[in-house]
Design a protein around this motif. Sequence first.
Motif, mmCIF file in Angstrom:
data_model
loop_
_atom_site.group_PDB
_atom_site.id
_atom_site.type_symbol
_atom_site.label_atom_id
_atom_site.label_comp_id
_atom_site.label_asym_id
_atom_site.label_seq_id
_atom_site.Cartn_x
_atom_site.Cartn_y
_atom_site.Cartn_z
ATOM 1 N N ILE A 209 -3.234 6.887 -19.841
ATOM 2 C CA ILE A 209 -4.263 6.309 -20.703
ATOM 3 C C ILE A 209 -5.649 6.553 -20.117
ATOM 4 O O ILE A 209 -6.635 6.669 -20.850
ATOM 5 N N GLY A 210 -5.730 6.665 -18.784
ATOM 6 C CA GLY A 210 -6.998 6.971 -18.141
ATOM 7 C C GLY A 210 -7.615 5.808 -17.408
ATOM 8 O O GLY A 210 -8.823 5.574 -17.510
ATOM 9 N N THR A 211 -6.807 5.069 -16.666
ATOM 10 C CA THR A 211 -7.324 3.914 -15.941
ATOM 11 C C THR A 211 -6.796 3.917 -14.516
ATOM 12 O O THR A 211 -5.718 4.452 -14.245
ATOM 13 N N PHE A 212 -7.578 3.344 -13.598
ATOM 14 C CA PHE A 212 -7.102 3.112 -12.242
ATOM 15 C C PHE A 212 -6.190 1.888 -12.236
ATOM 16 O O PHE A 212 -6.347 0.982 -13.057
ATOM 17 N N ILE A 213 -5.258 1.863 -11.287
ATOM 18 C CA ILE A 213 -4.276 0.783 -11.209
ATOM 19 C C ILE A 213 -4.420 0.032 -9.892
ATOM 20 O O ILE A 213 -4.429 0.638 -8.819
ATOM 21 N N VAL A 214 -4.521 -1.298 -9.995
ATOM 22 C CA VAL A 214 -4.457 -2.187 -8.832
ATOM 23 C C VAL A 214 -3.146 -2.967 -8.913
ATOM 24 O O VAL A 214 -2.859 -3.573 -9.945
ATOM 25 N N ILE A 215 -2.358 -2.941 -7.853
ATOM 26 C CA ILE A 215 -1.195 -3.826 -7.778
ATOM 27 C C ILE A 215 -1.591 -5.019 -6.927
ATOM 28 O O ILE A 215 -1.950 -4.872 -5.758
ATOM 29 N N GLU A 216 -1.543 -6.192 -7.545
ATOM 30 C CA GLU A 216 -1.974 -7.427 -6.882
ATOM 31 C C GLU A 216 -0.795 -8.139 -6.227
ATOM 32 O O GLU A 216 0.364 -7.854 -6.508
ATOM 33 N N GLY A 217 -1.131 -9.077 -5.374
ATOM 34 C CA GLY A 217 -0.123 -9.967 -4.803
ATOM 35 C C GLY A 217 0.745 -9.340 -3.736
ATOM 36 O O GLY A 217 1.886 -9.776 -3.526
ATOM 37 N N ILE A 218 0.244 -8.322 -3.031
ATOM 38 C CA ILE A 218 1.038 -7.678 -1.974
ATOM 39 C C ILE A 218 1.114 -8.614 -0.775
ATOM 40 O O ILE A 218 0.101 -8.918 -0.150
ATOM 41 N N GLU A 219 2.332 -9.065 -0.462
ATOM 42 C CA GLU A 219 2.510 -10.008 0.638
ATOM 43 C C GLU A 219 3.448 -9.495 1.724
ATOM 44 O O GLU A 219 3.522 -10.096 2.801
ATOM 45 N N THR A 220 4.176 -8.418 1.463
ATOM 46 C CA THR A 220 5.131 -7.903 2.437
ATOM 47 C C THR A 220 4.962 -6.389 2.593
ATOM 48 O O THR A 220 4.406 -5.713 1.722
ATOM 49 N N GLU A 221 5.485 -5.875 3.706
ATOM 50 C CA GLU A 221 5.425 -4.432 3.920
ATOM 51 C C GLU A 221 6.229 -3.693 2.857
ATOM 52 O O GLU A 221 5.832 -2.626 2.391
ATOM 53 N N LEU A 249 -17.612 -5.848 7.583
ATOM 54 C CA LEU A 249 -17.107 -4.532 7.231
ATOM 55 C C LEU A 249 -16.593 -3.763 8.445
ATOM 56 O O LEU A 249 -15.868 -2.778 8.297
ATOM 57 N N ARG A 250 -16.943 -4.194 9.630
ATOM 58 C CA ARG A 250 -16.485 -3.493 10.834
ATOM 59 C C ARG A 250 -15.075 -3.892 11.235
ATOM 60 O O ARG A 250 -14.428 -3.196 12.026
ATOM 61 N N MET A 251 -14.588 -5.000 10.699
ATOM 62 C CA MET A 251 -13.270 -5.486 11.095
ATOM 63 C C MET A 251 -12.181 -4.747 10.322
ATOM 64 O O MET A 251 -12.287 -4.547 9.108
ATOM 65 N N PRO A 252 -11.092 -4.320 10.998
ATOM 66 C CA PRO A 252 -9.994 -3.648 10.288
ATOM 67 C C PRO A 252 -9.246 -4.632 9.404
ATOM 68 O O PRO A 252 -9.224 -5.841 9.661
ATOM 69 N N LEU A 253 -8.621 -4.093 8.363
ATOM 70 C CA LEU A 253 -7.809 -4.927 7.491
ATOM 71 C C LEU A 253 -6.509 -5.266 8.183
ATOM 72 O O LEU A 253 -6.021 -4.540 9.041
ATOM 73 N N GLY A 254 -5.901 -6.372 7.756
ATOM 74 C CA GLY A 254 -4.645 -6.798 8.358
ATOM 75 C C GLY A 254 -3.463 -6.013 7.832
ATOM 76 O O GLY A 254 -3.597 -5.009 7.151
ATOM 77 N N GLY A 255 -2.253 -6.503 8.105
ATOM 78 C CA GLY A 255 -1.050 -5.849 7.619
ATOM 79 C C GLY A 255 -0.826 -4.515 8.286
ATOM 80 O O GLY A 255 -0.848 -4.386 9.503
ATOM 81 N N VAL A 256 -0.593 -3.503 7.500
ATOM 82 C CA VAL A 256 -0.361 -2.163 8.039
ATOM 83 C C VAL A 256 -1.653 -1.595 8.578
ATOM 84 O O VAL A 256 -2.670 -1.596 7.891
ATOM 85 N N PRO A 257 -1.690 -1.095 9.822
ATOM 86 C CA PRO A 257 -2.908 -0.457 10.326
ATOM 87 C C PRO A 257 -3.250 0.747 9.453
ATOM 88 O O PRO A 257 -2.411 1.598 9.198
#
Length: 415
Positions: A209-221, A249-257
């Motif tokens: 259709i032409g849209t970007f997709i966000v999957i929300e609610g990611i809580e596990t690997e 903005l300098r801090m890395p995100l959590g979860g998977v490096p």
Amino acid sequence: MSAFDPYDSILAMIDDQAPGLPKIESAFQPVLSLAHGAAVGYEALLRATHENAPCSPEAAFGVARRSGRYGEYERACTLHHVRRFARFADDESVLFVNLHPDVLVDAVHAPALADELIESGVVPGRVVIEILEARQETPAALVDAVERLRERGFLIALDDFGAGLTNLGRVWDLRPDVVKLDRELICKAVSSYRNARSLLRLVDLLHDIGTFIVIEGIETEEQAMLSADCDADFVQGYFFARPTTEIDLRMPLGGVPMSGRDARLTHARRLRRAGDLDELLPYRLAFGAFKDAWCAGAPADQAARHFLACEWALRVFVLDDTGQQVGENIEPERHHDLRSATFPLLARRAGANWSKRAYFRDALVRPGETIVSEPYMSSSSKHLCVTLAAHVVVDGRGFVLGGDVLFEGLSRSLA
């Protein structure tokens, strides 16, 4: 920021006219680009207090609605978010702000809010208006409101696709830049291989259709891996980062490096396309033998004996080059219980026309090659199958040979 700060004036108006409304604070949660391993932007979330105690966004807006100041409160929250965002954002970050459809179609608040956002100094192209999941009594008015926002340069997102009212028709009507999939979809997808493949196809459909997709609610690997495997553009959830009132903005995100685009995400392979499955190799080889023997003049039941001996083989069949089935299906004795058609008419095979099936069209444009369909619901049973097919020419006539494999059986080793 401009010299005139609309946030100050509207907040003062709320304090003067409705002093009982909840106090506003902003929290931000990163929206992560899987391809880049970095935040493409941040969703602003309300952290309110009322009568000296924290209250949920639903409760805060409930107080505002009962006070008759919902529109003003929504504007104040949005401008507070924008003001806070401007303090930490770099030149690439975008802001996702949630807005209720009632405010977007309001004759007073909608244009005023758009003006205030533009006056805030944040470029409209870096603001994503995220339309909340809510019933809209006049959908045409929402379409018009979204078009006016788009004309002024704002990006549009739809929240909670797959839950309640946010459906495919709404995507077609509003033509959003971003669709955010409801968290229940990823939760259910990790519990079932069949669900996971359905999520993959849904992402494919929305991309078409032409849209970007966000999957929300990611809580596990596992959920993060599956999101990458489904080719989602962006992800969001506690696995990567929780909402916070202070963004560095300098801090890395959590979860998977994410430095170097962590290989566990970029090389996720749980959901390979059906044609790439190693488990199909014996079926491919046996189907090739069927094709060769049939073209050499062997009767179809004899030509297909090696294919039909494979564990999850369901049937072989022959179509002419218009898609019309020639003769009946040839089926093994086993799996008889899996070949009950949902509707009696569908058990009638000979004379049926399958020219619209993807495997038939693909076989015609790739003559001689064995193609493999994606899983689909077979009309001859109540189960998913994949079809191996090949276009051949015998005595100057074109045919498409087909062989069905029970995907639900095959996929037990893939879950």
